[in-house]
Every structure is written in C-alpha cells, then in structure tokens.
Design a protein around this motif. Structure first.
Motif, short mmCIF file in Angstrom:
data_model
loop_
_atom_site.label_atom_id
_atom_site.label_comp_id
_atom_site.label_asym_id
_atom_site.label_seq_id
_atom_site.Cartn_x
_atom_site.Cartn_y
_atom_site.Cartn_z
N GLY A 42 0.80 -1.22 0.00
CA GLY A 42 0.00 0.00 0.00
C GLY A 42 0.83 1.26 0.00
N SER A 43 2.13 1.14 0.25
CA SER A 43 3.00 2.32 0.21
C SER A 43 3.26 2.71 -1.24
CB SER A 43 4.33 2.01 0.91
OG SER A 43 5.04 1.00 0.20
N LYS A 185 5.85 2.70 11.19
CA LYS A 185 6.41 1.61 10.41
C LYS A 185 5.94 1.63 8.96
CE LYS A 185 7.20 -1.68 14.17
NZ LYS A 185 6.91 -3.04 14.69
N SER A 186 4.81 2.29 8.68
CA SER A 186 4.30 2.29 7.32
C SER A 186 3.60 3.60 6.99
CB SER A 186 3.32 1.13 7.11
OG SER A 186 2.11 1.35 7.80
N SER A 187 3.61 3.94 5.70
CA SER A 187 2.94 5.16 5.24
C SER A 187 1.43 5.11 5.42
CB SER A 187 3.29 5.41 3.77
OG SER A 187 4.68 5.57 3.62
N PRO A 188 0.77 3.99 5.08
CA PRO A 188 -0.68 3.95 5.26
C PRO A 188 -1.12 4.21 6.70
CG PRO A 188 0.00 2.19 3.81
CD PRO A 188 1.25 2.79 4.37
N TYR A 202 1.98 15.70 8.29
CA TYR A 202 2.60 14.53 7.67
C TYR A 202 3.03 14.88 6.26
CZ TYR A 202 2.83 9.80 5.58
OH TYR A 202 3.21 8.67 4.90
N VAL A 203 4.29 14.62 5.93
CA VAL A 203 4.79 14.76 4.56
C VAL A 203 4.63 13.38 3.92
CG1 VAL A 203 6.75 15.33 3.09
CG2 VAL A 203 6.39 16.58 5.22
N ALA A 204 3.58 13.22 3.12
CA ALA A 204 3.18 11.91 2.59
C ALA A 204 3.56 11.74 1.13
CB ALA A 204 1.67 11.74 2.74
N ASP A 205 3.87 10.50 0.75
CA ASP A 205 4.13 10.23 -0.66
C ASP A 205 2.81 10.17 -1.41
OD1 ASP A 205 3.40 7.15 -1.26
OD2 ASP A 205 4.27 7.28 0.76
#
Length: 323
Positions: A42-43, A185-188, A202-205
């Motif tokens: 999901g990343s 631990k994870s972006s999601p 949050y700086v998100a991809d």
C-alpha cells in the motif's frame, strides 16, 4: 593426443566445479524472480514495484514476485537483499531512504549502500506533499509556519520513512519551528493517524496518500517538487515558502554485489523497455510517480553516489543527529 585431451577435459571439469553454483545454471532467467520492497503493502514504493514487476515479468517470461519486508526505516529489507545470492533472482526496489539517507541517519548501519549492492536501473521519482489535520488553523505553508512558531512543541508529525523525516526536519530548520517527530512503520498507518488527528502534520508520498491528499479529510499545503504537480492542482511547492528547501525522492532497482554483468545488462535493457511503455507510464502517473530512468547501470551508480553526498548534506544542515 589422448593424454592431452584427457588433461584438457579434466582441467575444464575442475574449473567448472570451482565456479559458484549459480554460474552453472541455465540461461537467465529460468526461474521466478523476487523483488524485495522495504516498505509495507500500500506504500508508494510498493505500488510502483507491483506495476513494474508485472511488466518486467511479461518481458522476461518469468514471474516477478513482490516481497514486502518493512522495518527499521528500510534497513531490514536492505540487509536481506545485500545477503542474497547475486544471481539476478533477488532484486531490491528501494529509494533514497536506504541508499541516500540511512548512512547519515544511523551510526551502526549493517549494510553499505555502495559496496553491498549492484545498481541495475533508476526508475523515477515520487513527489511528497505536506498535509495537516483540519484542526490545524493553517491554510498555507506560511500560516503553518506562523502557527508553529507561536505554539512550539504543540504539533506532531509522522515519520514512516526518511523522506518524510528529512523533509520535515529541513522545513523546521529553515523556518525555525519546533514540532515533535512520531515514528511509524508504514505510510498507510501514518496517513490513517493524520486523518484521525493522532498526529497533526505529515509529509506523505503521493503513491499511498493521493486519495486523502485530494479529500477534505486533510488539508494539503505544499509539495516537495520544485514545480507544482498537475495531480494536486493549486498546491504550491514547499520551496516557495521555505526558501532553500530542495528534496527529491528517487526510486531504483539494485541487486546484491557481484551480479554477473550479462544479467545486469539484461535486466537494465528490459527495464528500459518497461519504463518506455506508455501503459506503464500512465499507470504510474495515476499514483503521482514520474518515470525517470537511467540509461545505463553505470549512470545509475554515479547518481546513487551523488545522492548519497547530497542527502548527507541535507541531514547535517537540518541538524538531525544520527542514531
């Protein structure tokens, strides 16, 4: 003559026996390939890996299986990939996290991004965007900086990877603001907690966060690229407000050190074709990923070395202390 022929055959047999087992296998590839990914399903990197792996499998006529190994800011996967047999059947799709930032973030890194890997091909870059929870009274980067200055230590931000960490720490350094880092631990999961208000920034991809970044559940204030992205209309580059901000999140494929040149060149050639395919480009564009391949493995190796130096400088300038 019989003695000479016998001696020659014996010498060939000894030479063959002394070669690594993988060197005696059928022409590459003759079995499924594993693509290790250092982040969770999901990343953004996972999404890119699955798209590229599917297309690569079609060209190689062998399955390319994505194996997610998240943990320790990509260190877990990097160690697994570095220790794999260098026969081309274990590849590592990773980012600047493992190969640019980690060497400056950790004092006891258990892998060397240069010595322990064989560069195969750069794939492209994945923009990140800064978003805040709607409870934060800021509609622009300038307003966020002003609010953070007036409320030092009140806001917290999620850091599931080094890009998110270095981006936010660079902004803090440039703007002179104080926010609390919360590791994930994870972006999601980081995005889930931003939506829920457990963290405020949050700086998100774009790969994993696009749906939320476009929704009213968060407020997107800036993008890490130098130019605005058509995928997020109206969202300005962070560098327009935080002068001097310069951060590129890249993505590429490696193998363990010591891969046969013929295998590396075959993979590079097939990946060039995959990344030139319009269908591949269109699918990756949907998650905000920009295809940006290196022409040769050697060009990618030079880029990796340059980025290692660049990110070390960014991290030192941001005042981040290695763990």
């Amino acid at each position: 003559m019989k003695h000479i022929l016998s001696a020659a055959l014996t010498a060939c047999a000894v030479a063959a026996a002394s070669q690594p087992a993988w060197a005696q296998q059928p022409p590459y590839p003759s079995a499924p390939i594993t693509m290790v990914v250092p982040f969770a399903a999901g990343s953004g990197t996972d999404s890119v890996a699955r798209t590229v792996s599917q297309k690569l499998a079609e060209r190689l006529r062998q399955p390319v299986l994505v194996d997610n190994k998240p943990g320790a800011n990509a260190q877990v996967a990097a160690q697994i990939a570095a220790k794999a047999r260098p026969d081309g059947y274990t590849l590592f799709m990773t980012t600047n996290t493992s190969h640019s930032a980690n060497p400056a973030l950790y004092t006891a890194l258990k892998y060397d991004p240069i010595k322990d890997f064989t560069p195969v091909a750069r794939v492209g870059e994945l923009p990140f965007a800064l978003a805040v929870h709607p409870s934060v009274p800021a509609k622009t980067m300038g307003e966020l900086i002003a609010y953070a200055r007036a409320n030092p230590g009140k806001l917290s931000y999620a850091t599931p990877n080094s890009t998110s960490l270095v981006a936010m720490e660079s902004i803090k350094h440039i703007a002179g603001i104080d926010l609390l880092s919360v590791p994930y631990k994870s972006s999601p999961q980081a995005m889930t907690d931003l939506v829920g208000g457990q963290v405020q920034v949050y700086v998100a991809d774009l790969g994993s966060g696009m749906a939320m970044l476009k929704s009213d559940k968060v407020r997107t204030l800036g993008i890490t690229t130098a130019q605005p992205s058509p995928l997020l209309p109206g969202v300005p580059p962070i560098g327009q407000t935080a002068k001097g901000f310069d951060l590129t999140s890249w993505n590429g494929i490696f193998g363990p050190a010591g891969m046969p040149p013929a295998v590396v060149n075959r993979l590079n050639t097939e990946l060039q074709a995959v990344l030139a395919d319009k269908d591949t480009q269109d699918k990756l564009a949907l998650i905000g990923f920009q295809v940006w391949p290196s022409k040769t493995p050697e060009e990618f190796a030079t880029y990796v070395a340059d980025q290692l130096t660049h990110w070390r400088t960014l991290i030192r300038q941001a005042g981040i202390k290695p763990e």
